[in-house]
Design a protein around this motif. Sequence first.
Motif: not given
Length: 117
Positions: A22-36, A38-44
């Motif tokens: 899920r993290v890889l998929a989210a950052i595959g589209r564009e760079p993201k911060s850990a906070k972003e 966490s929110e996008e992937c619904e993970l702590s």
Amino acid sequence: MPDDDRSIEDILDTIGDEHARRVLAAIGREPKSAKELSEECELSLPTVYRRIEMLEEYDLITNRTLVAEDGNHYKVFESNFESTVISLEDDEYRVRIYRTENLPDRFSQLWDELGSE
């Protein structure tokens, strides 16, 4: 560390982890911060940081530091590869990770392989 030196089981376990994917998929589209992430992937946040650490260990992601308008520094994470190929050769699994910056090397390798056939 070259990809060949990494344990195939460890790489497959990392890629096989649902949260890491899920993290890889989210950052595959564009760079993201850990906070972003966490929110996008619904993970702590601790879960995101554990996955980031796992992915960095195998050089699957990179990070860079940005400066916010208020002067605070923060890191963004981005994918460090284009694709992964898992193949079975001579009864052994092989993982090949293709990185964008390795394009000339990949061409040379392909050319060498064609010449040896």
